[in-house]
Scaffold this active site. Structure first.
Site, PDB file in Angstrom:
ATOM      1  N   ASP A 181       1.142  -0.845  -0.039  1.00 47.95           N
ATOM      2  CA  ASP A 181      -0.403  -0.180  -0.075  1.00 47.95           C
ATOM      3  C   ASP A 181       1.144   1.090   0.089  1.00 47.95           C
ATOM      4  O   ASP A 181       2.152   1.543   0.691  1.00 47.95           O
ATOM      5  CB  ASP A 181      -0.977   0.340   1.045  1.00 47.95           C
TER       6      ASP A 181
ATOM      7  N   LYS B 175     -24.720  -2.418   7.866  1.00 50.99           N
ATOM      8  CA  LYS B 175     -25.178  -3.770   7.958  1.00 50.99           C
ATOM      9  C   LYS B 175     -24.631  -3.879   8.958  1.00 50.99           C
ATOM     10  O   LYS B 175     -23.429  -3.412   9.508  1.00 50.99           O
ATOM     11  CB  LYS B 175     -24.599  -4.589   6.572  1.00 50.99           C
TER      12      LYS B 175
ATOM     13  N   ALA C  44     -36.650  -7.368   3.853  1.00 51.06           N
ATOM     14  CA  ALA C  44     -37.217  -6.007   3.399  1.00 51.06           C
ATOM     15  C   ALA C  44     -36.670  -5.378   5.260  1.00 51.06           C
ATOM     16  O   ALA C  44     -36.048  -5.274   5.588  1.00 51.06           O
ATOM     17  CB  ALA C  44     -38.526  -5.732   4.036  1.00 51.06           C
ATOM     18  N   GLY C  45     -36.361  -3.966   4.872  1.00 56.87           N
ATOM     19  CA  GLY C  45     -35.755  -2.782   5.517  1.00 56.87           C
ATOM     20  C   GLY C  45     -35.408  -1.253   4.653  1.00 56.87           C
ATOM     21  O   GLY C  45     -35.980  -1.315   3.389  1.00 56.87           O
TER      22      GLY C  45
ATOM     23  N   PHE D 261     -16.056 -11.721  -3.779  1.00 57.34           N
ATOM     24  CA  PHE D 261     -17.942 -12.345  -4.097  1.00 57.34           C
ATOM     25  C   PHE D 261     -17.169 -12.332  -1.783  1.00 57.34           C
ATOM     26  O   PHE D 261     -18.618 -13.428  -1.263  1.00 57.34           O
ATOM     27  CB  PHE D 261     -18.531 -13.468  -4.336  1.00 57.34           C
TER      28      PHE D 261
ATOM     29  N   CYS E 224     -20.067  -2.033  -1.997  1.00 59.67           N
ATOM     30  CA  CYS E 224     -20.223  -2.667  -3.793  1.00 59.67           C
ATOM     31  C   CYS E 224     -20.947  -2.859  -4.103  1.00 59.67           C
ATOM     32  O   CYS E 224     -21.401  -1.914  -5.197  1.00 59.67           O
ATOM     33  CB  CYS E 224     -20.651  -4.179  -3.198  1.00 59.67           C
TER      34      CYS E 224
ATOM     35  N   THR F  30     -12.157   1.227  -6.524  1.00 54.66           N
ATOM     36  CA  THR F  30     -12.818   0.995  -7.682  1.00 54.66           C
ATOM     37  C   THR F  30     -13.830   2.065  -7.447  1.00 54.66           C
ATOM     38  O   THR F  30     -15.407   2.321  -7.694  1.00 54.66           O
ATOM     39  CB  THR F  30     -13.153   0.447  -8.490  1.00 54.66           C
TER      40      THR F  30
END
Length: 454
Positions: A30, A324, A255-256, A152, A263, A86
């Site tokens: 980095d 989340k 639902a939320g 993923f 992402c 990105t």
């Protein structure tokens, strides 16, 4: 094997640590010297369950190291992964590939002649070809190979996702690239993980298509939740009835207040821009982006309506600000829309989040930050649950009533049972569950109505 991981953000750090757990020698690179210094001191810059122990264990074993020296890191590597950011480009929504292309140039100048250069960053279709061109122009005397290997990983469960993935997608069109990546992922062959080799373009598009589809599922069930409220149905039962269909599946039917994170928002937007540029617009995804943006703002309206239509001078206790649970990531979190809207309407906000408060303080102003949930509720006129951390799932209902000025609860994650909340005397609302006892004038347990609860 020896690999280098360029970028120590979420993807690079998790992937590098997990590859080292497989027994691979990994050097993470980095440009941020302070970040590398902290990593070498054992300080992990992100919150991800299990990551701190994983990094420490593999550093101690000599399989994982951190440096700012790109040249030294990539020499002698079988593969070099590009795992830089990105972000959405300002103005047009396209993915900003500046960091990817800069990394490719540096790698080309320093890498061994037959190194495999792998894009792990989420990149639009055609990026691999651009990287291939950059490598050839920068180092025409080398035979550098290009591959695509999208991640993923779900924040909050990323290590498990890497170690036990549903599948691994590899865009590799040369024998050398396929051989190196097959060897690198050999530990996953032993547990019979499907490993799919494709073209560069197919691999790149698979990542965007997967994220767009999941974002669509979330947005779809959110719209169905609104319909449930309008007609008196229960979105939990609707989602369960849908999810038991093997063609649909249960996941991402919760639902939320709308999706957020690093992402889905940028990837859906980038996909729509790529599709428009290619002359093949993705109308469904365009609608998903628009509906999700509007939904976040609508959540503030829902809170205000449940508090009587006027929050001026009132205090709202907000539990959860990250997009989340099990992460400290604030990117595109619904709280970034909800909190300012409440403040603009005149409300004061007291908030608590188990891991996200430090990051949130840089993004949300004039919020009183509290060290535990009940402190946030002290003297508040309503409780709003915005992120479904496990710590919020079994709060003491009697203590909530004693702490709040009024027993008003807005549960935007549906983690409490409406019937129990109403029977306990709460003025309670949630998402998509306007059925039976939630209808105006309906009886609640002891014969009172919702209107009696104020």
């Amino acid at each position: 094997m020896r690999i280098a991981m360029i970028g120590t953000g979420y993807v690079g750090l998790v992937s590098g640590a997990c590859f080292s757990e497989f027994g691979t020698e990994v050097v993470c690179v980095d440009r941020d010297a302070n970040k590398i210094e902290r990593l070498n001191d054992g300080q992990i810059p992100i919150f991800e369950p299990g990551l701190e122990d994983l990094v420490a264990r593999n550093e101690s074993a000599g399989r994982l190291s951190f440096t700012t020296d790109m040249k030294a890191a990539v020499q002698g590597c079988d593969a070099v992964f590009i795992a830089v950011g990105t972000p959405s480009r300002r103005g047009d929504g396209h993915a900003d590939l500046t960091y990817v292309y800069d990394a490719a140039r540096e790698i080309a100048a320093a890498a061994d002649p037959e190194t495999v250069v792998v894009t792990k960053s989420t990149v639009p279709v055609g990026t691999g070809r651009e990287v291939e061109q950059i490598l050839q122009e920068t180092a025409p005397d080398k035979r550098l190979q290009v591959a695509s290997n999208p991640e993923f990983l779900r924040e909050g469960s990323a290590i498990g996702d890497f170690m036990r993935p549903d599948r691994v997608i590899i865009g590799a069109e040369t024998q050398r690239a396929q051989t190196v990546l097959r060897a690198l992922y050999r530990p996953l062959y032993l547990i019979e993980t499907p490993i799919i080799f494709t073209s560069l373009e197919t691999s790149e598009l698979t990542k965007y298509a997967a994220n767009a589809f999941l974002a669509t599922k979330i947005t779809f069930i959110n719209e169905i939740a609104d319909l449930c409220e309008a007609v008196g149905a229960d979105v939990h039962d609707v989602a369960r009835g849908m999810g038991l269909d093997g063609r649909i599946g249960r996941k991402f039917l919760h639902a939320g207040p709308g999706y957020g994170g690093s992402c889905f928002p940028k990837d859906t937007l980038a996909l729509t821009r790529t599709a428009q540029q290619a002359g093949s617009p993705t109308r469904i995804v365009e609608t998903v982006v628009d509906v999700n943006d509007r939904r976040k703002s609508a959540m503030a309206d829902k809170i205000i309506a449940h508090m009587g239509g006027d929050v001026a001078g009132k205090t709202v206790a907000l539990l959860g600000v990250t997009f989340k649970p099990n992460t400290d990531d604030m990117r595109e979190s619904p709280s970034l829309a909800v909190v300012p809207a409440l403040q603009q309407a005149g409300a004061r906000v007291r908030a608590h989040d188990p891991e996200g408060m430090q990051a949130a303080q840089e993004l949300l102003s004039d919020v009183t930050w509290c060290q535990e949930p009940y402190e946030a509720m002290q003297g508040a006129d309503a409780l709003v649950i915005l992120t479904e951390w496990n710590q919020f799932r079994n709060l003491n209902l009697s203590r909530i009533k004693e702490t709040l000025n009024a027993p008003t609860v807005v549960d935007l994650r549906n983690i409490y049972d409406p019937t129990e909340m109403w029977e306990q005397g709460f003025h309670y609302t949630c998402i998509g569950r306007a059925f039976g006892r939630d209808k105006p004038g309906a009886l609640i347990g002891d014969g009172t109505t919702r209107e009696d609860l104020g």
